[in-house]
Scaffold this motif. Structure first.
Motif, mmCIF file in Angstrom:
data_model
loop_
_atom_site.group_PDB
_atom_site.id
_atom_site.type_symbol
_atom_site.label_atom_id
_atom_site.label_comp_id
_atom_site.label_asym_id
_atom_site.label_seq_id
_atom_site.Cartn_x
_atom_site.Cartn_y
_atom_site.Cartn_z
ATOM 1 N N LEU A 226 31.836 -62.817 -30.957
ATOM 2 C CA LEU A 226 30.728 -63.709 -30.608
ATOM 3 C C LEU A 226 30.791 -64.092 -29.140
ATOM 4 N N ALA A 227 31.991 -64.361 -28.660
ATOM 5 C CA ALA A 227 32.142 -64.769 -27.265
ATOM 6 C C ALA A 227 31.725 -63.654 -26.319
ATOM 7 N N ALA A 228 31.852 -62.405 -26.782
ATOM 8 C CA ALA A 228 31.555 -61.274 -25.915
ATOM 9 C C ALA A 228 30.110 -60.786 -26.046
ATOM 10 N N ASP A 229 29.352 -61.323 -26.983
ATOM 11 C CA ASP A 229 27.985 -60.843 -27.219
ATOM 12 C C ASP A 229 27.023 -61.374 -26.155
ATOM 13 N N PRO A 230 26.466 -60.474 -25.330
ATOM 14 C CA PRO A 230 25.613 -60.939 -24.234
ATOM 15 C C PRO A 230 24.236 -61.422 -24.694
ATOM 16 N N ARG A 231 23.918 -61.200 -25.973
ATOM 17 C CA ARG A 231 22.592 -61.618 -26.432
ATOM 18 C C ARG A 231 22.556 -63.082 -26.855
ATOM 19 N N ILE A 232 23.739 -63.740 -26.836
ATOM 20 C CA ILE A 232 23.780 -65.144 -27.269
ATOM 21 C C ILE A 232 24.564 -66.015 -26.295
ATOM 22 N N GLU A 233 24.261 -67.301 -26.300
ATOM 23 C CA GLU A 233 25.121 -68.298 -25.681
ATOM 24 C C GLU A 233 25.785 -69.014 -26.847
ATOM 25 N N ILE A 234 27.052 -69.359 -26.681
ATOM 26 C CA ILE A 234 27.741 -69.963 -27.828
ATOM 27 C C ILE A 234 28.359 -71.314 -27.500
ATOM 28 N N CYS A 235 28.682 -72.026 -28.576
ATOM 29 C CA CYS A 235 29.348 -73.301 -28.447
ATOM 30 C C CYS A 235 30.198 -73.482 -29.708
ATOM 31 N N MET A 236 31.520 -73.574 -29.528
ATOM 32 C CA MET A 236 32.403 -73.744 -30.691
ATOM 33 C C MET A 236 32.611 -75.239 -30.901
ATOM 34 N N LEU A 237 32.069 -75.772 -31.969
ATOM 35 C CA LEU A 237 32.139 -77.209 -32.194
ATOM 36 C C LEU A 237 33.160 -77.561 -33.263
ATOM 37 N N PRO A 238 34.010 -78.549 -32.987
ATOM 38 C CA PRO A 238 35.022 -78.947 -33.963
ATOM 39 C C PRO A 238 34.460 -79.864 -35.048
ATOM 40 N N VAL A 239 33.321 -79.500 -35.590
ATOM 41 C CA VAL A 239 32.757 -80.211 -36.729
ATOM 42 C C VAL A 239 33.309 -79.541 -37.961
ATOM 43 N N GLU A 240 33.767 -80.360 -38.917
ATOM 44 C CA GLU A 240 34.247 -79.783 -40.175
ATOM 45 C C GLU A 240 35.360 -78.781 -39.885
ATOM 46 N N ASP A 241 35.247 -77.540 -40.337
ATOM 47 C CA ASP A 241 36.310 -76.564 -40.108
ATOM 48 C C ASP A 241 35.987 -75.686 -38.892
ATOM 49 N N GLY A 242 35.116 -76.172 -38.028
ATOM 50 C CA GLY A 242 34.723 -75.400 -36.856
ATOM 51 C C GLY A 242 33.415 -74.685 -37.107
ATOM 52 N N ILE A 243 32.383 -75.026 -36.346
ATOM 53 C CA ILE A 243 31.108 -74.315 -36.457
ATOM 54 C C ILE A 243 30.819 -73.710 -35.096
ATOM 55 N N THR A 244 30.553 -72.416 -35.040
ATOM 56 C CA THR A 244 30.154 -71.792 -33.784
ATOM 57 C C THR A 244 28.640 -71.669 -33.788
ATOM 58 N N VAL A 245 28.023 -72.351 -32.835
ATOM 59 C CA VAL A 245 26.565 -72.345 -32.719
ATOM 60 C C VAL A 245 26.187 -71.286 -31.683
ATOM 61 N N CYS A 246 25.330 -70.364 -32.076
ATOM 62 C CA CYS A 246 24.940 -69.261 -31.194
ATOM 63 C C CYS A 246 23.437 -69.310 -30.932
ATOM 64 N N MET B 233 28.150 -88.538 -34.498
ATOM 65 C CA MET B 233 29.363 -88.701 -33.686
ATOM 66 C C MET B 233 30.079 -87.366 -33.647
ATOM 67 N N LEU B 234 30.080 -86.741 -32.488
ATOM 68 C CA LEU B 234 30.696 -85.431 -32.357
ATOM 69 C C LEU B 234 32.034 -85.515 -31.648
ATOM 70 N N PRO B 235 33.073 -84.901 -32.209
ATOM 71 C CA PRO B 235 34.390 -84.940 -31.566
ATOM 72 C C PRO B 235 34.523 -83.911 -30.445
ATOM 73 N N VAL B 236 33.496 -83.819 -29.611
ATOM 74 C CA VAL B 236 33.553 -82.947 -28.442
ATOM 75 C C VAL B 236 34.061 -83.789 -27.283
ATOM 76 N N GLY B 237 34.910 -83.226 -26.435
ATOM 77 C CA GLY B 237 35.437 -83.994 -25.314
ATOM 78 C C GLY B 237 36.210 -85.207 -25.825
ATOM 79 N N ASP B 238 35.808 -86.391 -25.392
ATOM 80 C CA ASP B 238 36.457 -87.626 -25.843
ATOM 81 C C ASP B 238 35.585 -88.313 -26.897
ATOM 82 N N GLY B 239 34.664 -87.566 -27.480
ATOM 83 C CA GLY B 239 33.742 -88.098 -28.476
ATOM 84 C C GLY B 239 32.392 -88.414 -27.853
ATOM 85 N N ILE B 240 31.352 -87.725 -28.303
ATOM 86 C CA ILE B 240 30.001 -88.025 -27.829
ATOM 87 C C ILE B 240 29.196 -88.489 -29.030
ATOM 88 N N THR B 241 28.517 -89.611 -28.876
ATOM 89 C CA THR B 241 27.615 -90.030 -29.947
ATOM 90 C C THR B 241 26.198 -89.689 -29.514
#
Lengths: 250, 247
Positions: A226-246, B233-241
């Motif tokens: 996913l990180a290497a796919d030029p057709r998307i911009e990504i964001c790995m979010l530490p929500v839950e068990d990790g969600i990668t938003v593309c 409330m997102l645990p990104v960085g130091d927490g962003i609401t």
């Protein structure tokens, strides 16, 4: 997770023994987020579904209420109307999605196992949002292939959520190859469980459940791809068990 | 943070001694996210500004790279055009914002300290996005009060980012809620305050961490109870609401 009953039961049991309920510093911090901002706002149907799933004898999954909060906000921010979900399970993220979308919105939901979906369906119906959902039982790949065949379906989805289960991990990359054509430019694909309980950084000799270790390799590969796919911009979010938003850019 | 120079310097130093660089399970996990998905995609100007800021004595105040990436995606997702930022420092989140907005996008940026902004400004100019920014030096409250006075400004902002003095967040909120459009977003930074929001009462905490922690706890309660917004409330960085105005 979409396997047979017995296997599900022991897997869920094993996964539950892993200490952290989230990828955060501490369970206390995770609880703080839930108690401060999630539970006070959680719609009744979500609470109901969460409690129903917890009581189930298979105790099928640890539902993360923070996922509702995140999906709810994200979907409203992007004004999603036509969405897809691969991997429904008892319908927690599906219900979160259905509640966030406008009344004339559509969700194509796929899961290999109708039984789990039917567990949560009464709650979804009671919430008055079941009419938005089209459920297809069976593997997703054939459905995706059919959709991709018809160019009319290209760029027709605002949001697609891929919610891991044991078998789907192997398929994540295969899904991605089709989904990238089906999601609209500027639209989003979300891949769930991409931090895999934090095991993505466990040292090689760390004690790990067999299935966690096995699927970890796939997760690492998915994340690289996913990180290497030029057709998307990504964001790995530490929500839950990790969600990668593309976000599709081309 | 908007206090005098010396205090800032010692505060930043102290903040650095605190263990976790992030809110995650381990620094290794945080590094993994940075190395897998952030650094390979980081635009050159952001990398440049990040490295420039790292050399600065108060660099703990800066927005982290994962947060910059998140802001960048968020702004594109909501098609933001008219935004505001309270608390600039050297401009990392400001640059992330400016890069995300279209060419005719506008950012009203406020900070009590012009010097730090001017440190990062050359990088922002080189990136070709400085024309989007209007910088005002000084405390934000008077500016906000003036904006609120004129009804034309109500509901005129798509996105507002607050990364400033924690003891004023609630005061900012009372004005920002009128200035952001319905459906628009306010983002409050540092709302998990290094995880200290759950530290037991006898935990050893730096004085300033403990001092501002009470404000952060109050802010979080207030935001959760505000019926005019939906929050996340997102645990990104130091927490962003993230607060989406609904009425």
């Amino acid at each position: 997770m979409a396997t047979n009953g017995e296997e599900q039961q022991s897997q869920a049991g094993r996964h539950q023994e892993v200490e952290h309920k989230s990828v955060l510093q501490s369970d206390a911090l995770y609880q703080y987020i839930l108690e401060t901002s999630v539970y006070p706002r959680e719609p009744e149907p979500m609470k109901e579904l969460r409690e129903l799933t917890a009581k189930h004898p298979w105790n099928l999954m640890t539902t993360s209420a923070d996922e509702w909060q995140f999906l709810n906000m994200l979907l409203k921010l992007i004004n999603a109307k036509n969405t897809m979900e691969i991997g429904v399970y008892t319908g927690y993220s599906l219900l979160a999605t259905a509640l966030a979308l406008p009344d004339d919105a559509k969700i194509l939901a796929m899961d290999i196992n109708r039984e789990n979906y039917e567990l949560g369906l009464p709650v979804i119906q009671k919430a008055g949002v079941a009419h938005k959902i089209e459920f297809k039982e069976g593997p997703a790949l054939p459905v995706l292939d059919k959709l991709v065949e018809d160019e009319k379906n290209h760029e027709s989805y605002d949001f697609i959520f891929v919610d891991a289960d044991k078998d789907n991990y192997i398929n994540y990359i295969n899904y991605h190859k089709r989904l990238i054509d089906l999601v609209k430019v500027g639209g989003l694909i979300g891949y769930d469980n991409t931090l895999w309980n934090g095991s993505v950084v466990a040292p090689p000799d760390a004690p790990m459940r067999k299935y966690v270790r096995y699927y970890r390799d796939f997760v690492l590969e998915i994340n690289k791809a996913l990180a290497a796919d030029p057709r998307i911009e990504i964001c790995m979010l530490p929500v839950e068990d990790g969600i990668t938003v593309c976000r599709r850019i081309q």
